[in-house]
Design a protein around this motif. Structure first.
Motif, PDB file in Angstrom:
ATOM      1  N   MET A   1       0.841  -1.265   0.161  1.00 28.04           N
ATOM      2  CA  MET A   1       0.013   0.050   0.070  1.00 28.04           C
ATOM      3  C   MET A   1       0.952   1.174   0.034  1.00 28.04           C
ATOM      4  O   MET A   1       1.684   1.525   0.829  1.00 28.04           O
ATOM      5  CB  MET A   1      -0.812  -0.037   1.200  1.00 28.04           C
ATOM      6  N   SER A   2       0.619   2.130  -0.966  1.00 33.56           N
ATOM      7  CA  SER A   2       1.435   3.568  -0.956  1.00 33.56           C
ATOM      8  C   SER A   2       0.801   4.468   0.003  1.00 33.56           C
ATOM      9  O   SER A   2      -0.410   4.491  -0.225  1.00 33.56           O
ATOM     10  CB  SER A   2       1.623   3.775  -2.482  1.00 33.56           C
ATOM     11  N   VAL A   3       1.498   5.245   0.760  1.00 37.26           N
ATOM     12  CA  VAL A   3       1.228   6.103   1.543  1.00 37.26           C
ATOM     13  C   VAL A   3       1.732   7.391   1.381  1.00 37.26           C
ATOM     14  O   VAL A   3       3.003   7.379   1.083  1.00 37.26           O
ATOM     15  CB  VAL A   3       0.895   5.682   3.058  1.00 37.26           C
ATOM     16  N   ALA A   4       1.269   8.275   1.914  1.00 36.14           N
ATOM     17  CA  ALA A   4       2.003   9.541   2.053  1.00 36.14           C
ATOM     18  C   ALA A   4       2.706   9.662   3.135  1.00 36.14           C
ATOM     19  O   ALA A   4       2.776   8.676   3.936  1.00 36.14           O
ATOM     20  CB  ALA A   4       1.034  10.732   2.200  1.00 36.14           C
ATOM     21  N   PRO A   5       3.762  10.466   3.292  1.00 34.42           N
ATOM     22  CA  PRO A   5       4.929  10.323   4.553  1.00 34.42           C
ATOM     23  C   PRO A   5       3.880  10.473   5.870  1.00 34.42           C
ATOM     24  O   PRO A   5       3.178  11.269   5.911  1.00 34.42           O
ATOM     25  CB  PRO A   5       5.830  11.616   4.020  1.00 34.42           C
ATOM     26  N   PRO A   6       4.235   9.723   6.702  1.00 33.10           N
ATOM     27  CA  PRO A   6       3.499   9.647   8.137  1.00 33.10           C
ATOM     28  C   PRO A   6       3.819  10.775   8.809  1.00 33.10           C
ATOM     29  O   PRO A   6       4.846  11.481   8.688  1.00 33.10           O
ATOM     30  CB  PRO A   6       3.898   8.454   8.587  1.00 33.10           C
ATOM     31  N   VAL A   7       2.737  11.506   9.346  1.00 30.61           N
ATOM     32  CA  VAL A   7       2.972  12.442  10.247  1.00 30.61           C
ATOM     33  C   VAL A   7       2.644  12.098  11.831  1.00 30.61           C
ATOM     34  O   VAL A   7       1.779  11.303  11.963  1.00 30.61           O
ATOM     35  CB  VAL A   7       1.994  13.495  10.196  1.00 30.61           C
ATOM     36  N   HIS A   8       3.679  12.107  12.534  1.00 29.41           N
ATOM     37  CA  HIS A   8       3.469  12.055  14.149  1.00 29.41           C
ATOM     38  C   HIS A   8       2.921  13.006  14.723  1.00 29.41           C
ATOM     39  O   HIS A   8       3.585  14.228  14.789  1.00 29.41           O
ATOM     40  CB  HIS A   8       4.882  11.412  14.807  1.00 29.41           C
ATOM     41  N   ALA A   9       1.806  12.908  15.627  1.00 24.04           N
ATOM     42  CA  ALA A   9       1.322  14.013  16.589  1.00 24.04           C
ATOM     43  C   ALA A   9       0.716  13.475  17.757  1.00 24.04           C
ATOM     44  O   ALA A   9       0.531  12.543  17.987  1.00 24.04           O
ATOM     45  CB  ALA A   9       0.240  14.627  15.628  1.00 24.04           C
ATOM     46  N   PRO A  10       0.769  14.642  18.681  1.00 22.83           N
ATOM     47  CA  PRO A  10       0.132  14.232  19.931  1.00 22.83           C
ATOM     48  C   PRO A  10      -1.500  13.637  19.703  1.00 22.83           C
ATOM     49  O   PRO A  10      -2.204  14.377  18.744  1.00 22.83           O
ATOM     50  CB  PRO A  10       0.093  15.325  20.877  1.00 22.83           C
ATOM     51  N   MET A  11      -1.729  12.770  20.428  1.00 20.59           N
ATOM     52  CA  MET A  11      -3.244  12.153  20.273  1.00 20.59           C
ATOM     53  C   MET A  11      -3.874  13.426  21.016  1.00 20.59           C
ATOM     54  O   MET A  11      -3.711  13.828  22.132  1.00 20.59           O
ATOM     55  CB  MET A  11      -3.305  11.113  21.153  1.00 20.59           C
ATOM     56  N   SER A  51      -1.257   8.964   8.004  1.00 21.32           N
ATOM     57  CA  SER A  51      -0.769   9.335   6.489  1.00 21.32           C
ATOM     58  C   SER A  51      -2.253   9.745   5.894  1.00 21.32           C
ATOM     59  O   SER A  51      -3.130   8.899   5.669  1.00 21.32           O
ATOM     60  CB  SER A  51      -0.588   8.087   5.794  1.00 21.32           C
ATOM     61  N   GLY A  52      -2.286  11.159   5.738  1.00 27.95           N
ATOM     62  CA  GLY A  52      -3.243  11.698   5.325  1.00 27.95           C
ATOM     63  C   GLY A  52      -4.442  11.676   6.206  1.00 27.95           C
ATOM     64  O   GLY A  52      -3.994  11.805   7.520  1.00 27.95           O
ATOM     65  N   SER A  53      -5.663  10.948   5.951  1.00 26.63           N
ATOM     66  CA  SER A  53      -6.526  11.002   7.130  1.00 26.63           C
ATOM     67  C   SER A  53      -6.484   9.357   7.615  1.00 26.63           C
ATOM     68  O   SER A  53      -7.361   9.243   8.489  1.00 26.63           O
ATOM     69  CB  SER A  53      -7.965  11.107   6.479  1.00 26.63           C
ATOM     70  N   ASP A  54      -5.711   8.644   7.102  1.00 31.26           N
ATOM     71  CA  ASP A  54      -5.382   7.237   7.667  1.00 31.26           C
ATOM     72  C   ASP A  54      -4.650   7.282   8.775  1.00 31.26           C
ATOM     73  O   ASP A  54      -3.674   7.790   9.054  1.00 31.26           O
ATOM     74  CB  ASP A  54      -4.682   6.353   6.531  1.00 31.26           C
TER      75      ASP A  54
END
Length: 151
Positions: A1-11, A51-54
């Motif tokens: 599955m190809s995904v955009a670069p992941p973003v790490h953020a506080p929950m 990754s995006g909205s995922d």
């Protein structure tokens, strides 16, 4: 599955339903929404990876004085095997170290050979055993306790 670069953020509280659903898809005995909400309220380092909205994954770390305790971590099965878990765990390690933790502790089911090997690849070493720590279909399951020196 190809995904955009992941973003790490506080929950945030807006993430609770998605994180709870992901946890339920991964575990036979998952954390409840209340468990995640309690971790947020307690001020634990609770992080999501998207990754995006995922929603790709999450991690919950409890800082305790000069230690950190990885309470829960999970990666959506659709994204496993692509390095997301490794990047998420490395982020946990880096954040714990930056927060002044001297070591990071975690428990893992004795039967979870894949997770045990994963943590060992990151330099975690077994330091103990907690008998009957996890619920299981037939009673309770022991947990192995691992730690990693961070400083």
């Amino acid at each position: 599955m190809s995904v955009a670069p992941p973003v790490h953020a506080p929950m945030t509280t807006d993430d609770l339903d998605a994180v709870t659903a992901l946890e339920a898809s991964l575990q036979a005995f998952p954390w409840s929404r209340g468990n995640f909400a309690d971790s947020l309220l307690a001020g634990h380092d609770v992080r999501v990876c998207r990754s995006g909205s995922d929603l790709i994954g999450f991690a919950v770390v409890m800082p305790v004085l000069d230690e950190a305790h990885l309470l829960n971590i999970g990666v959506d099965r659709r994204y496993q095997g692509q390095g997301h878990g490794a990047r998420l765990l490395q982020r946990v390690i880096d954040d714990a170290r930056a927060g002044g933790a001297q070591r990071l502790l975690l428990e893992v089911r004795c039967s979870n050979r894949q997770a045990i090997a994963f943590y060992q690849r990151f330099g975690f070493a077994r330091i103990g055993l907690r008998r009957g720590y996890y619920p299981a279909t037939a009673g309770r399951e022991d947990a192995l306790v691992f730690d990693k020196e961070l400083q």
